[in-house]
Design an enzyme around this catalytic site. Sequence first.
Site, PDB file in Angstrom:
ATOM      1  CB  CYS A 151      -8.961  43.480 -17.733  1.00  0.00           C
ATOM      2  SG  CYS A 151      -7.725  43.920 -16.506  1.00  0.00           S
TER       3      CYS A 151
HETATM    4  N1  LIG Z   1     -11.158  47.478 -12.728  1.00  0.00           N
HETATM    5  C1  LIG Z   1     -11.052  46.574 -13.692  1.00  0.00           C
HETATM    6  O1  LIG Z   1     -10.756  46.906 -14.856  1.00  0.00           O
HETATM    7  C2  LIG Z   1     -11.296  45.137 -13.409  1.00  0.00           C
HETATM    8  C3  LIG Z   1     -11.560  44.662 -12.139  1.00  0.00           C
HETATM    9  N2  LIG Z   1     -11.760  43.323 -11.924  1.00  0.00           N
HETATM   10  C4  LIG Z   1     -12.000  42.776 -10.596  1.00  0.00           C
HETATM   11  O2  LIG Z   1     -13.235  43.230 -10.067  1.00  0.00           O
HETATM   12  C5  LIG Z   1     -13.134  43.376  -8.658  1.00  0.00           C
HETATM   13  C6  LIG Z   1     -13.463  44.817  -8.309  1.00  0.00           C
HETATM   14  O3  LIG Z   1     -12.513  45.645  -8.949  1.00  0.00           O
HETATM   15  P1  LIG Z   1     -12.662  47.230  -9.043  1.00  0.00           P
HETATM   16  O4  LIG Z   1     -14.077  47.596  -9.259  1.00  0.00           O
HETATM   17  O5  LIG Z   1     -11.655  47.678  -9.996  1.00  0.00           O
HETATM   18  O6  LIG Z   1     -12.223  47.642  -7.560  1.00  0.00           O
HETATM   19  P2  LIG Z   1     -12.569  48.944  -6.731  1.00  0.00           P
HETATM   20  O7  LIG Z   1     -11.446  49.152  -5.798  1.00  0.00           O
HETATM   21  O8  LIG Z   1     -12.933  50.056  -7.644  1.00  0.00           O
HETATM   22  O9  LIG Z   1     -13.884  48.508  -5.910  1.00  0.00           O
HETATM   23  C7  LIG Z   1     -13.847  47.548  -4.903  1.00  0.00           C
HETATM   24  C8  LIG Z   1     -15.239  47.324  -4.318  1.00  0.00           C
HETATM   25  O10 LIG Z   1     -15.109  46.465  -3.189  1.00  0.00           O
HETATM   26  C9  LIG Z   1     -15.461  47.149  -1.980  1.00  0.00           C
HETATM   27  N3  LIG Z   1     -14.460  46.838  -0.967  1.00  0.00           N
HETATM   28  C10 LIG Z   1     -13.266  47.418  -0.783  1.00  0.00           C
HETATM   29  N4  LIG Z   1     -12.600  46.843   0.237  1.00  0.00           N
HETATM   30  C11 LIG Z   1     -13.409  45.874   0.723  1.00  0.00           C
HETATM   31  C12 LIG Z   1     -13.305  44.929   1.779  1.00  0.00           C
HETATM   32  N5  LIG Z   1     -12.221  44.868   2.548  1.00  0.00           N
HETATM   33  N6  LIG Z   1     -14.329  44.078   1.960  1.00  0.00           N
HETATM   34  C13 LIG Z   1     -15.418  44.132   1.194  1.00  0.00           C
HETATM   35  N7  LIG Z   1     -15.567  45.019   0.184  1.00  0.00           N
HETATM   36  C14 LIG Z   1     -14.577  45.865  -0.046  1.00  0.00           C
HETATM   37  C15 LIG Z   1     -15.492  48.621  -2.347  1.00  0.00           C
HETATM   38  O11 LIG Z   1     -16.448  49.258  -1.533  1.00  0.00           O
HETATM   39  P3  LIG Z   1     -16.380  50.844  -1.239  1.00  0.00           P
HETATM   40  O12 LIG Z   1     -16.552  51.534  -2.561  1.00  0.00           O
HETATM   41  O13 LIG Z   1     -17.526  51.077  -0.331  1.00  0.00           O
HETATM   42  O14 LIG Z   1     -15.045  51.097  -0.643  1.00  0.00           O
HETATM   43  C16 LIG Z   1     -15.910  48.582  -3.811  1.00  0.00           C
HETATM   44  O15 LIG Z   1     -17.309  48.442  -3.914  1.00  0.00           O
HETATM   45  C17 LIG Z   1     -11.708  42.998  -8.253  1.00  0.00           C
HETATM   46  O16 LIG Z   1     -11.649  41.663  -7.872  1.00  0.00           O
HETATM   47  C18 LIG Z   1     -10.961  43.221  -9.557  1.00  0.00           C
HETATM   48  O17 LIG Z   1      -9.830  42.460  -9.600  1.00  0.00           O
HETATM   49  C19 LIG Z   1     -11.735  42.443 -12.955  1.00  0.00           C
HETATM   50  C20 LIG Z   1     -11.487  42.848 -14.232  1.00  0.00           C
HETATM   51  C21 LIG Z   1     -11.224  44.229 -14.553  1.00  0.00           C
HETATM   52  C1  LIG Z   2      -4.059  48.775 -14.455  1.00  0.00           C
HETATM   53  C2  LIG Z   2      -4.166  47.724 -13.370  1.00  0.00           C
HETATM   54  O1  LIG Z   2      -3.669  47.914 -12.270  1.00  0.00           O
HETATM   55  N1  LIG Z   2      -4.800  46.607 -13.686  1.00  0.00           N
HETATM   56  C3  LIG Z   2      -4.981  45.530 -12.746  1.00  0.00           C
HETATM   57  C4  LIG Z   2      -5.735  44.380 -13.383  1.00  0.00           C
HETATM   58  C5  LIG Z   2      -7.217  44.494 -13.295  1.00  0.00           C
HETATM   59  C6  LIG Z   2      -7.962  43.138 -13.506  1.00  0.00           C
HETATM   60  O2  LIG Z   2      -8.290  42.563 -14.480  1.00  0.00           O
HETATM   61  O3  LIG Z   2      -8.141  42.535 -12.515  1.00  0.00           O
HETATM   62  P1  LIG Z   2      -8.223  41.299 -11.606  1.00  0.00           P
HETATM   63  O4  LIG Z   2      -7.465  40.150 -11.992  1.00  0.00           O
HETATM   64  O5  LIG Z   2      -7.638  41.935 -10.426  1.00  0.00           O
HETATM   65  O6  LIG Z   2      -9.648  40.994 -11.525  1.00  0.00           O
HETATM   66  C7  LIG Z   2      -3.647  44.988 -12.252  1.00  0.00           C
HETATM   67  O7  LIG Z   2      -2.677  44.962 -12.987  1.00  0.00           O
HETATM   68  O8  LIG Z   2      -3.625  44.474 -11.142  1.00  0.00           O
END
Ligand SMILES: NC(=O)C1=CN([C@@H]2O[C@H](COP(=O)(O)OP(=O)(O)OC[C@H]3O[C@@H](n4cnc5c(N)ncnc54)[C@H](OP(=O)(O)O)[C@@H]3O)[C@@H](O)[C@H]2O)C=CC1
Ligand SMILES: CC(=O)N[C@@H](CCC(=O)OP(=O)(O)O)C(=O)O
Length: 345
Positions: A151
């Site tokens: 992000c």
């Molecule tokens: N949040 C954001 O703004 C952004 C996130 N991302 C990336 O997207 C990905 C997901 O992020 P986000 O949705 O925020 O994370 P969350 O913590 O909200 O969700 C993680 C997901 O992975 C599952 N999970 C957790 N632990 C494990 C494990 N050990 N093995 C397999 N699955 C697992 C969870 O399942 P359950 O719910 O059943 O526990 C859930 O579905 C990450 O790589 C993050 O860096 C990228 C850009 C932005």
């Molecule tokens: C507020 C906050 O904690 N933000 C996350 C970044 C989320 C994101 O873009 O994630 P990935 O690179 O993990 O996909 C962080 O700083 O780690």
Amino acid sequence: MIRAGILGATGYAGQQLAWLLFRHPHVKIHFLSSYNHTDVPFSQIYCQYEGFIQDLCIDIQSIEEHLSNIDILFIALPHGKAFPITEKALAYGVKVVDLGADFRLKSTEIYKAWYGLDHECSNLLSSAVYGLPEIHRIQISQAQLIANPGCYPTASILALAPLLKHRLIDPSSVIIDAKSGVSGAGRSANIATLFTECNESIKAYGVAGHRHTPEIEQELSLIYGENLHVSFTPHLVPMNRGILAACYGKLLHKLTQEELYEIYQFFYKDEYFIRIVENLPETRWVRGSNFCDIGLRVDGRTGRVIVISAIDNLMKGAASQAVQNMNLLFGIREIEGLELLAMIP
Ligand SMILES: NC(=O)C1=CN([C@@H]2O[C@H](COP(=O)(O)OP(=O)(O)OC[C@H]3O[C@@H](n4cnc5c(N)ncnc54)[C@H](OP(=O)(O)O)[C@@H]3O)[C@@H](O)[C@H]2O)C=CC1
Ligand SMILES: CC(=O)N[C@@H](CCC(=O)OP(=O)(O)O)C(=O)O
């Protein structure tokens, strides 16, 4: 119809993606998977989808048997969890979009240094394409594996690309000061993101060591044509969604604000999702959308330009950018399913 599966659909990024794919005219969701909520209806975890997405979440461990029934796999798992399943999906001819960081960095040494993990699929790194459509559109459309950007990198790279492409700033002067809403940290329980720990307060974190630094540097170096380093400081702010990045650079030539606006408008003239705005961007104007708003000011006293960009971290920073990439992968209209998304001020 494009048949899609989502790994990690129960996370913040995954659930946002599920909603976008559910509404997409060319997509049928084949499965949603979870780690801790197996066999629970998706709409019981995210109740806003009651009556729309009733699918039971399947076990992450069982998805291999579904790979022959999908065309695209979205992976929204914690870092280090995408490796084996990506290899298997590609072997089935399934296209993969990883929303995590496992295929973003081209160097396994840099991945190890910043993520503390060994890279298990170095063989896939040369074919993985960094999924920032405004910069890598053609490569994305020909790829099998997309590394969806982080992000903060999305907001930072889009803000700085015109300045570095045209060599208008000193590359050693780049400072990125960014703020994120708390959903950026994901849904998993974590003391730092408890309401009482982050409400009514702003804090910097990951100073001089955030793992998005090498990702931003890798992509800006490609755009600039030489290796560069940036100072990147993220902050956690008490809001649910949104990223605001303030990016500073020392101008190499005397340029007016109007001239720089013209350069930005021309650079992004064909980009539906980039809006060059006169009023400085605010996160509320892009919330719930795939837009990246960019505005800038020239500080004549210091000779610096300050570019401000705003995105929704769960949208252009994750899920809607993943859909934009899918549209390119399947040769359909790039904005399909992403236009007229609700913008909730
Ligand atoms: N949040 C954001 O703004 C952004 C996130 N991302 C990336 O997207 C990905 C997901 O992020 P986000 O949705 O925020 O994370 P969350 O913590 O909200 O969700 C993680 C997901 O992975 C599952 N999970 C957790 N632990 C494990 C494990 N050990 N093995 C397999 N699955 C697992 C969870 O399942 P359950 O719910 O059943 O526990 C859930 O579905 C990450 O790589 C993050 O860096 C990228 C850009 C932005
Ligand atoms: C507020 C906050 O904690 N933000 C996350 C970044 C989320 C994101 O873009 O994630 P990935 O690179 O993990 O996909 C962080 O700083 O780690």
